[in-house]
Design an enzyme around this catalytic site. Structure first.
Site, PDB file in Angstrom:
ATOM      1  N   HIS A 153      -0.614   1.137 -10.130  1.00 14.68           N
ATOM      2  CA  HIS A 153      -1.380   0.163  -9.355  1.00 14.68           C
ATOM      3  C   HIS A 153      -1.883  -0.945 -10.285  1.00 14.68           C
ATOM      4  CE1 HIS A 153      -3.544  -0.137  -5.258  1.00 14.68           C
ATOM      5  NE2 HIS A 153      -3.426  -1.341  -5.775  1.00 14.68           N
ATOM      6  N   GLU A 156      -3.379   8.325  -5.345  1.00 12.63           N
ATOM      7  CA  GLU A 156      -3.553   7.682  -6.648  1.00 12.63           C
ATOM      8  C   GLU A 156      -4.810   8.216  -7.323  1.00 12.63           C
ATOM      9  OE1 GLU A 156      -3.582   3.461  -5.991  1.00 12.63           O
ATOM     10  OE2 GLU A 156      -1.543   3.417  -5.182  1.00 12.63           O
ATOM     11  N   ARG A 205       0.850  -1.182   0.000  1.00 14.88           N
ATOM     12  CA  ARG A 205       0.000   0.000   0.000  1.00 14.88           C
ATOM     13  C   ARG A 205       0.894   1.244   0.000  1.00 14.88           C
ATOM     14  NH1 ARG A 205      -3.193  -2.469  -1.982  1.00 14.88           N
ATOM     15  NH2 ARG A 205      -5.289  -3.088  -1.329  1.00 14.88           N
TER      16      ARG A 205
END
Length: 314
Positions: A281, A263, A234
């Site tokens: 991601h 993000e 994370r």
């Protein structure tokens, strides 16, 4: 017929969900850009499927009184209010193992790319260069020590893939004992020792109060100055300003990050650096993993509608 509302994220594929759910539910995709959108979209829904960027706070459970299940399309469930889910008798599921192959391969790729300075070489050639010294110094991966922060399923598969590179492997995880690590040829170390033992570190941990900004200036000062940091866990586990500082001051050599604090990032201090490889991601992704993800979500929804506990009950 029940209604299942899903985030309009590309990884949530309504056609796959519908093919598994059949006549048990109608699948409807909706934008969930803010909490008000989510409440409005799910107000009459029996099921809600959310992506990593969609929070499910208490108000969703309070306002959407038909909800039976909230399914996270992925692994992390830190943005779902579990206390409210329990109070309103709503089942929460995730899909913890759909992308083990993909994330482990991605972690190894980021590590190898950082060690071999692929980003530096690529940008140098793009700018018109052709000089092997642009990547100096590069050190041999074999005989180095790779450390893992957290040693769950993703890290275990990553360790298996690294086993052929003649690396020593260590891991810091208070919830996994040495006997479980032995199977993967990994030595258990304390968190503080991870910085002393490892030449490179791969982060696989979830985001908790304990892990938030665990990699700060002090941590980077303790790492090897030739280290590559990989993060497929994370984003907020790494303090990005501290990482920028560490790279600028040669406290570590490079980083490969699939996750960031924000993000998508805005004005990230890392985006323009030759010593950082960024991916959006995307470590979870393959066509096969996305299909498996949606099929598992749908099977969990069917189980809940049938009054059963789903396989991936959280």
């Amino acid at each position: 017929m029940a209604t299942v509302v899903v985030s309009d994220d590309a990884m949530i594929r309504t056609e796959t969900l519908q093919s598994v759910l059949g006549d048990e539910a109608a699948v409807v995709s909706a934008a969930m850009d803010d909490i008000e959108d989510t409440v409005a979209a799910a107000s009459e829904a029996s099921g809600l499927v959310v992506d990593v960027n969609t929070p499910v706070p208490r108000v969703v459970f309070e306002e959407c009184d038909r909800l039976q299940i909230v399914a996270r399309a992925g692994v992390g469930v830190d943005r779902i209010d579990f206390e409210a889910a329990v109070e309103h008798d709503v089942t929460v599921t995730n899909v913890p193992d759909y992308c083990t192959e993909e994330v482990s391969t991605h972690a190894v790729s980021l590590l190898l790319g950082g060690v071999r300075r692929l980003n530096t070489y690529d940008r140098s050639i793009e700018a018109g260069g052709w000089d092997w010294t642009d990547g100096q110094p590069i050190h041999r991966l074999a005989e180095s020590t790779v450390g893992f922060l957290s040693f769950g399923g993703l890290a275990k598969r990553t360790a298996e893939k690294l086993s052929g590179f003649d690396c020593r492997l260590v891991a810091a995880d208070p919830y996994v004992d040495q006997a479980a690590m032995d199977e993967y040829g990994v030595e258990k170390v304390a968190f503080d020792a991870l910085f002393e033992e490892a030449d490179h570190i791969s982060i696989h941990a979830p985001l908790t109060d304990e892990t938030h900004h665990l990699f700060d200036r002090e941590a980077f000062e303790r790492m090897s100055d030739t280290a590559v940091l990989v993060n497929v866990g994370r984003g907020p586990i790494v303090d990005e300003e501290a990482l920028r500082w560490a790279l600028e001051n040669d406290e570590i050599a490079a980083a490969g990050l699939d996750v960031l604090e924000d993000e998508p990032p805005e004005n990230s201090p890392l985006a323009e650096r030759d010593d950082v490889i960024l991916t959006p991601h995307a470590a979870f992704y393959s066509e096969e993993s996305v299909t498996e993800l949606n099929e598992q979500i749908a099977r969990g929804i069917l189980a809940v509608f049938a009054g059963e506990q789903p396989e991936n009950y959280v």
